[in-house]
Design an enzyme around this catalytic site. Structure first.
Site, short mmCIF file in Angstrom:
data_model
loop_
_atom_site.label_atom_id
_atom_site.label_comp_id
_atom_site.label_asym_id
_atom_site.label_seq_id
_atom_site.Cartn_x
_atom_site.Cartn_y
_atom_site.Cartn_z
N GLY A 1 0.80 -1.46 0.01
CA GLY A 1 0.08 -0.07 -0.06
C GLY A 1 0.85 1.42 0.14
O GLY A 1 1.96 1.38 0.24
N SER A 2 0.30 2.28 -0.30
CA SER A 2 0.79 3.76 0.00
C SER A 2 0.16 4.50 -1.54
O SER A 2 -1.22 4.23 -1.70
CB SER A 2 2.35 3.89 -0.48
OG SER A 2 2.63 5.15 -0.34
#
Length: 217
Positions: A181-182
Site C-alpha cells: 500500500g501507499s
C-alpha cells in the site's frame, strides 16, 4: 497469476507460515488452533496481495492511463521542472487490498529515474509526496512528457522499479510495484485534459487519467 516482483516475499511468507503451522502441532490445543488459523490467513492474504490479473490496454495514443489501482486522492494544479508550468498533479491512493503492480501511463522513453530515501508518513499525509521514500520517473515522447512517483508509506516500505534510463516503454506495461500500500503521484503537462475526478477508482493500465489533444491512434 502472481506478480514476479513479489515472488521472494511470497516464498518467505509461505515457508514461515508452513513452519509455524507444523510447530503448532506440538502446542496445546488452545494455542494450536489460533496459530494455525493465523498462519493460514497470512498465506491467503499474501496470495491475494501479490495477485497480478491481466489488463486490456486502452490502445489509444492520446490516452494517459492510470499507473496504479486505487482511488484518486487529490487533483490540483502545480508547476514542475519536468512537465512545466500549469501541470496537473493526480494522486492515487493504494490500500493494502488493491492490486499493487504498477504500469506505465504513456508510450515513450524513460528520461528521468531517481530514487529518494525518506520518511514513511501515512499516504494520506500530503507531505508524504515530498518527504517519503520514493522513486521518481519521467517519460517523454515527441508530443508530451509525464512524470510520476512511486511513494512509500507507513506500511509500504519496499518500492520495486524495474526501469532503466533511455528504456523505451509502452502504456500499460508492468514496471514494478509498491509492497503493502501507499500512493502513486502522476504529474501531467498543461495540455492534458483530465478525464476523472477525486474519489474515482482506478485500474492500472485501463483507466484513462487524461487525454492529449491532437494525437491520433
Amino acid at each position: 497469476m502472481f506478480a514476479r516482483y513479489g515472488r521472494t516475499t511470497l516464498t518467505k511468507t509461505l515457508l514461515l507460515c508452513l513452519a509455524a503451522f507444523f510447530c503448532a502441532l506440538l502446542l496445546p490445543t488452545l494455542v494450536q488452533i489460533p496459530v494455525m488459523t493465523l498462519s493460514l490467513l497470512m498465506v491467503l492474504f499474501s496470495l491475494y496481495f501479490f495477485r497480478d490479473p491481466s489488463r486490456t490496454p486502452v490502445g489509444n495514443a492520446s490516452a494517459i492511463v492510470a499507473p496504479a489501482d486505487g482511488k484518486v486522492l487529490l487533483i490540483r494544479k502545480t508547476d514542475h521542472p519536468f512537465t512545466g508550468k500549469n501541470s496537473t498533479l493526480v494522486s492515487i491512493f493504494m490500500s493494502p487490498f488493491n492490486v499493487h503492480v504498477n504500469r506505465i501511463p504513456i508510450n515513450g522513453r524513460v528520461t528521468h529515474l531517481e530514487y529518494h530515501p525518506g520518511k514513511f508518513l501515512m499516504a494520506f499525509d500530503h507531505n508524504s509526496m515530498s518527504d517519503n521514500e520514493r522513486m521518481d520517473i519521467g517519460i517523454e515522447n515527441t508530443q508530451s512528457k509525464v512524470f510520476f512517483s512511486q511513494v512509500s508509506g507507513f506500511l509500504a516500505r519496499r518500492i520495486v522499479c524495474h526501469l532503466t534510463n533511455d528504456q523505451n516503454v509502452r502504456a500499460g506495461e508492468k514496471f514494478g510495484m509498491i509492497k503493502f500500500g501507499s500512493r502513486l503521484d502522476i504529474i501531467l503537462p498543461s495540455q492534458a485534459e483530465i478525464a476523472l475526478e477525486e474519489g474515482k477508482k482506478t485500474r492500472a493500465g485501463e483507466t484513462v487519467v487524461a487525454r492529449l489533444p491532437n494525437i491520433t491512434t
